[in-house]
Motif scaffolding. Structure first.
Motif, PDB file in Angstrom:
ATOM      1  N   VAL A  41       0.842  -1.203   0.000  1.00  0.00           N
ATOM      2  CA  VAL A  41       0.000   0.000   0.000  1.00  0.00           C
ATOM      3  C   VAL A  41       0.877   1.252   0.000  1.00  0.00           C
ATOM      4  CG1 VAL A  41      -1.660   1.335   1.353  1.00  0.00           C
ATOM      5  CG2 VAL A  41      -1.961  -1.139   1.103  1.00  0.00           C
ATOM      6  N   ARG A  42       1.914   1.244   0.811  1.00  0.00           N
ATOM      7  CA  ARG A  42       2.791   2.422   0.875  1.00  0.00           C
ATOM      8  C   ARG A  42       3.458   2.685  -0.476  1.00  0.00           C
ATOM      9  NH1 ARG A  42       4.684   0.686   6.275  1.00  0.00           N
ATOM     10  NH2 ARG A  42       3.635   2.021   7.789  1.00  0.00           N
ATOM     11  N   TRP A  43       3.868   1.630  -1.159  1.00  0.00           N
ATOM     12  CA  TRP A  43       4.503   1.825  -2.458  1.00  0.00           C
ATOM     13  C   TRP A  43       3.514   2.496  -3.417  1.00  0.00           C
ATOM     14  CZ3 TRP A  43       4.079   1.122  -7.590  1.00  0.00           C
ATOM     15  CH2 TRP A  43       5.229   1.323  -8.362  1.00  0.00           C
ATOM     16  N   LEU A  44       2.284   2.025  -3.416  1.00  0.00           N
ATOM     17  CA  LEU A  44       1.275   2.610  -4.301  1.00  0.00           C
ATOM     18  C   LEU A  44       0.976   4.050  -3.919  1.00  0.00           C
ATOM     19  CD1 LEU A  44      -1.027  -0.518  -4.459  1.00  0.00           C
ATOM     20  CD2 LEU A  44       0.227   0.444  -6.396  1.00  0.00           C
ATOM     21  N   ARG A  45       0.924   4.339  -2.625  1.00  0.00           N
ATOM     22  CA  ARG A  45       0.668   5.713  -2.193  1.00  0.00           C
ATOM     23  C   ARG A  45       1.810   6.654  -2.592  1.00  0.00           C
ATOM     24  NH1 ARG A  45      -2.997   6.673   2.196  1.00  0.00           N
ATOM     25  NH2 ARG A  45      -2.244   8.824   2.024  1.00  0.00           N
ATOM     26  N   ARG A  46       3.024   6.133  -2.579  1.00  0.00           N
ATOM     27  CA  ARG A  46       4.194   6.979  -2.824  1.00  0.00           C
ATOM     28  C   ARG A  46       4.638   7.014  -4.284  1.00  0.00           C
ATOM     29  NH1 ARG A  46       7.511   4.884   2.596  1.00  0.00           N
ATOM     30  NH2 ARG A  46       6.172   5.971   4.108  1.00  0.00           N
ATOM     31  N   HIS A  47       4.335   5.953  -5.044  1.00  0.00           N
ATOM     32  CA  HIS A  47       4.862   5.862  -6.403  1.00  0.00           C
ATOM     33  C   HIS A  47       3.799   5.561  -7.456  1.00  0.00           C
ATOM     34  CE1 HIS A  47       8.813   5.799  -4.513  1.00  0.00           C
ATOM     35  NE2 HIS A  47       8.420   4.796  -3.764  1.00  0.00           N
ATOM     36  N   GLY A  48       2.545   5.495  -7.056  1.00  0.00           N
ATOM     37  CA  GLY A  48       1.505   5.088  -7.990  1.00  0.00           C
ATOM     38  C   GLY A  48       1.397   5.961  -9.219  1.00  0.00           C
ATOM     39  N   ASP A  49       1.708   7.244  -9.061  1.00  0.00           N
ATOM     40  CA  ASP A  49       1.577   8.129 -10.216  1.00  0.00           C
ATOM     41  C   ASP A  49       2.569   7.810 -11.321  1.00  0.00           C
ATOM     42  OD1 ASP A  49       3.739   8.951  -8.736  1.00  0.00           O
ATOM     43  OD2 ASP A  49       3.268  11.084  -8.829  1.00  0.00           O
ATOM     44  N   THR A  50       3.625   7.052 -11.001  1.00  0.00           N
ATOM     45  CA  THR A  50       4.605   6.679 -12.030  1.00  0.00           C
ATOM     46  C   THR A  50       4.107   5.527 -12.894  1.00  0.00           C
ATOM     47  OG1 THR A  50       5.794   5.081 -10.640  1.00  0.00           O
ATOM     48  CG2 THR A  50       6.463   7.395 -10.490  1.00  0.00           C
ATOM     49  N   VAL A  51       3.047   4.853 -12.474  1.00  0.00           N
ATOM     50  CA  VAL A  51       2.534   3.689 -13.214  1.00  0.00           C
ATOM     51  C   VAL A  51       1.042   3.825 -13.515  1.00  0.00           C
ATOM     52  CG1 VAL A  51       4.287   2.006 -12.515  1.00  0.00           C
ATOM     53  CG2 VAL A  51       2.350   2.467 -10.990  1.00  0.00           C
ATOM     54  N   GLY A  52       0.526   5.038 -13.525  1.00  0.00           N
ATOM     55  CA  GLY A  52      -0.854   5.256 -13.929  1.00  0.00           C
ATOM     56  C   GLY A  52      -1.903   4.957 -12.888  1.00  0.00           C
ATOM     57  N   VAL A  53      -1.513   4.989 -11.597  1.00  0.00           N
ATOM     58  CA  VAL A  53      -2.433   4.667 -10.506  1.00  0.00           C
ATOM     59  C   VAL A  53      -2.736   5.922  -9.695  1.00  0.00           C
ATOM     60  CG1 VAL A  53      -2.521   3.482  -8.269  1.00  0.00           C
ATOM     61  CG2 VAL A  53      -1.859   2.230 -10.317  1.00  0.00           C
ATOM     62  N   ASP A  54      -3.983   6.048  -9.281  1.00  0.00           N
ATOM     63  CA  ASP A  54      -4.403   7.155  -8.434  1.00  0.00           C
ATOM     64  C   ASP A  54      -4.039   6.834  -6.983  1.00  0.00           C
ATOM     65  OD1 ASP A  54      -5.731   9.080  -6.905  1.00  0.00           O
ATOM     66  OD2 ASP A  54      -7.443   9.160  -8.260  1.00  0.00           O
ATOM     67  N   ARG A  55      -3.086   7.565  -6.447  1.00  0.00           N
ATOM     68  CA  ARG A  55      -2.561   7.274  -5.116  1.00  0.00           C
ATOM     69  C   ARG A  55      -3.584   7.536  -4.012  1.00  0.00           C
ATOM     70  NH1 ARG A  55       2.959  10.560  -4.830  1.00  0.00           N
ATOM     71  NH2 ARG A  55       1.514  12.256  -5.392  1.00  0.00           N
ATOM     72  N   GLU A  56      -4.617   8.306  -4.326  1.00  0.00           N
ATOM     73  CA  GLU A  56      -5.611   8.654  -3.306  1.00  0.00           C
ATOM     74  C   GLU A  56      -6.828   7.737  -3.324  1.00  0.00           C
ATOM     75  OE1 GLU A  56      -4.844  10.872  -1.058  1.00  0.00           O
ATOM     76  OE2 GLU A  56      -2.933  11.131  -2.106  1.00  0.00           O
ATOM     77  N   ARG A  57      -6.880   6.797  -4.263  1.00  0.00           N
ATOM     78  CA  ARG A  57      -8.045   5.903  -4.357  1.00  0.00           C
ATOM     79  C   ARG A  57      -7.564   4.455  -4.369  1.00  0.00           C
ATOM     80  NH1 ARG A  57     -11.776   7.639  -9.184  1.00  0.00           N
ATOM     81  NH2 ARG A  57      -9.793   7.836 -10.294  1.00  0.00           N
TER      82      ARG A  57
END
Length: 279
Positions: free
Chosen positions: A106-122
């Motif tokens: 979860v932390r990786w997605l919150r911190r780096h999700g924007d680099t792979v097309g993911v919305d870090r807030e959802r």
């Protein structure tokens, strides 16, 4: 290292073996991520957590019964990215290692999700059985201050209070949950019945507050492995503090929803995530 490509699918982009946790003395823990192809905006992401009594299973090899309904393709078609998280099994490390690993995803997605097309807030978490237990734990212990918070959770037939599992067991239940070799005892590394504090620390119900994100609990009323009382108990506790929770008890369903069609339950789960994460 991340391996990125379409791998034969035209509806998704895949990112394989993203390292999210490197605990000393253990193998690196990874997640695999699939993102809808051609999305015009960052996609909300669902973190899938596999079951297997904390003893078995791998996110890289989903169970055949699950893939008959293929919730991952259904999620992609509904506009979600899906991250499949690894965690250490109980033969590798005892609790809270499993929670640490999924929280790291979860932390990786919150911190780096924007680099792979993911919305870090959802971000939502979705798991079945032992994976549902970990999804509950992530939802109830996460917080935005350390990037471990999530926006929603769907938990299928999940243990919620390790101390009440045996008393709630179905008359035809197949597991002595208090035994020294039960999945729950192996998770905490000691006989469950003799270690109530460790059992409480590993129980989602311990962490219930009114700050819990919206949760959907789905459980079969004929579950011979994890008693339906587990989801009923967690739902009651969440309701008592004013948290948003929905409980769906499925008539005639055993563990893994054996005995009923799976597709409608996948649809219900994705409809919940759509309502909560994309409204």
């Amino acid at each position: 290292m991340t391996d990125t490509g379409h791998r034969g699918w035209n509806d998704r982009i895949e990112h394989r073996d993203i390292v999210v946790n490197e605990a000393p003395g253990f193998r690196p823990l990874t997640l695999d991520l699939v993102v809808p192809a051609g999305a015009l905006a960052p996609a909300p992401v669902l973190v899938w957590i596999h079951g297997g009594a904390w003893l078995f299973g791998s996110p890289k090899h989903p169970a055949d019964w699950l893939m008959e309904a293929d919730p991952f393709t259904a999620a992609i078609r509904a506009g979600f990215a899906v991250a499949s998280a690894q965690y250490r099994l109980s033969g590798e490390a005892h609790f809270p290692a499993q929670l640490d690993d999924v929280t790291a995803a979860v932390r990786w997605l919150r911190r780096h999700g924007d680099t792979v097309g993911v919305d870090r807030e959802r971000i939502g978490v979705w798991g079945e059985s032992a994976g549902g237990h970990l999804a509950s734990m992530v939802a109830l212990t996460g917080n935005d201050q350390d990037d471990s918070g999530v926006g929603a959770a769907v938990c299928w037939y999940a243990p919620s209070n390790l101390l009440t599992m045996q008393s709630q067991a179905h008359p035809s239940g197949t597991i002595d949950h208090d035994a020294a070799d039960s999945p729950e005892s192996l998770l905490i590394g000691a006989p469950l019945a003799d270690n109530p504090e460790a059992a409480r620390a590993a129980s989602p119900i311990t962490y219930v507050t009114d700050q819990a994100p919206p949760m959907l609990l789905i459980h079969g009323d004929q579950d011979l492995v994890v008693p339906v009382g587990q989801s009923e108990e967690l739902a009651a506790a969440l309701t008592a503090v004013g948290a948003a929770v929905e409980l769906s008890v499925v008539p005639g369903a055993d563990h893994c929803f054996a005995g009923v069609p799976l597709e409608p339950l996948v649809r219900d789960s994705l409809a919940f995530f759509t309502r909560v994460l994309t409204a």
